[in-house]
Design an enzyme around this catalytic site. Structure first.
Site, PDB file in Angstrom:
ATOM      1  N   GLY A  33    -113.172 -14.299  42.290  1.00 52.29           N
ATOM      2  CA  GLY A  33    -112.774 -14.228  40.893  1.00 52.29           C
ATOM      3  C   GLY A  33    -113.912 -13.763  40.003  1.00 52.29           C
ATOM      4  N   THR A  39    -106.347 -20.194  31.063  1.00 49.77           N
ATOM      5  CA  THR A  39    -105.854 -20.955  29.924  1.00 49.77           C
ATOM      6  C   THR A  39    -106.187 -20.286  28.599  1.00 49.77           C
ATOM      7  OG1 THR A  39    -106.085 -23.019  31.186  1.00 49.77           O
ATOM      8  CG2 THR A  39    -105.879 -23.208  28.791  1.00 49.77           C
ATOM      9  N   ASP A  58    -114.828 -14.752  37.077  1.00 50.36           N
ATOM     10  CA  ASP A  58    -115.604 -15.833  36.469  1.00 50.36           C
ATOM     11  C   ASP A  58    -116.684 -16.334  37.417  1.00 50.36           C
ATOM     12  OD1 ASP A  58    -113.615 -16.800  38.176  1.00 50.36           O
ATOM     13  OD2 ASP A  58    -113.114 -18.530  36.918  1.00 50.36           O
ATOM     14  N   THR A  86    -100.712 -49.607  32.471  1.00 49.92           N
ATOM     15  CA  THR A  86    -100.421 -48.312  33.100  1.00 49.92           C
ATOM     16  C   THR A  86    -101.354 -47.215  32.617  1.00 49.92           C
ATOM     17  OG1 THR A  86     -98.099 -48.893  33.410  1.00 49.92           O
ATOM     18  CG2 THR A  86     -98.640 -46.544  33.414  1.00 49.92           C
TER      19      THR A  86
END
Length: 258
Positions: free
Chosen positions: A108, A10, A110, A187
């Site tokens: 990975g 991200t 990370d 909701t």
């Protein structure tokens, strides 16, 4: 000074280290198409605003879970800083840890960096939770070996899937619910309860199962953007260490230059 780049799915986080101390940090959205020139326009200006010059930087390290980004960050380092960057996991910046899984090459960056930093900073067997785009829960034994772990969708990915695959459910923000009620009356509340408390149940349940499988006391270390949010409502974490991955990069760079 060391410039470390932690490339996630991200965001890319750049951190400027003096020794083991972070002096500045900057964040930009991950885009594998972003060129070295584009990084330079942004980063060099931010360095200047913080009172630093590119000449202050004598070492650069890149840790990436997005392989396509490595080339452009290498161009940034070579063209604008005159430095050949270290790539975490390669050559002089090899992990230097035992990776006890079926195919160590698939681990990975990370998670390897978290393993290195967690073992250096905390004693004994460890469970490292990283709240990123995906949530990873990893087992690190008392010798510093990576023993395997769990990959689950991150909470925002779960919410994206829920909203994106339904016709009427609205987009909501991830936040701590106002109370511990799990019977929603509208909701939005029902969605927040399902996503938030459901995620708490997921991490608590998986960590409990992992602890039982390890068979020894294991300290839980949490990192990533949402670690502090979940730390407010669960006593699961022994440590919250927001800079764990960056610290791993600094340790790897230090080892490579020794």
């Amino acid at each position: 000074m060391l410039l470390a780049a932690d490339v996630g799915n991200t965001n890319v986080v750049f951190a400027l280290f003096e020794g083991r101390q972070i002096k500045a940090r900057w964040r930009i959205a991950t885009d594998p198409r972003r060129t070295g020139d584009e990084y330079a326009v942004w980063l060099l200006r931010l360095l200047e605003l913080q009172g630093y010059a590119k000449e202050d930087i004598d070492q650069i390290i890149v840790g990436s879970v997005v392989p396509r980004s490595i080339h452009n960050l290498t161009v940034l380092a070579q063209k604008y800083f005159g430095i050949e960057p270290l790539i975490a996991g390669q050559d002089a910046a090899d992990w230097g840890i035992a990776i006890d899984v079926d195919d160590p090459r698939t681990l990975g960056a990370d998670r390897a960096l978290n393993t290195i930093a967690a073992h250096a900073k905390y004693e004994g067997d460890l469970i490292v939770i990283d709240f990123g785009t995906a949530t990873t829960i990893d087992a690190v034994d008392f010798t510093g070996a990576y023993k395997g772990g769990i990959i689950a969708p991150g909470i925002n990915l779960s919410l994206d899937a829920l909203v994106g695959n339904t016709a009427k459910l609205p987009r909501i923000a991830i936040r701590k619910p106002d109370d511990e009620n799990v019977i929603g009356r509208n909701t939005e509340d029902q969605m927040l309860i399902g996503v938030f408390w459901g995620y708490v149940a997921l991490i608590e349940g998986l960590v409990d199962r992992m602890r039982r499988q390890i068979g020894r006391p294991a300290k839980v270390v949490a990192t990533g953007g949402l670690a502090l949010l979940f730390d407010e409502i669960t006593d699961l974490f022994d440590e919250v260490d927001s800079d764990l991955t960056l610290d791993g990069l600094a340790m790897l760079a230090e080892r490579a230059s020794a």
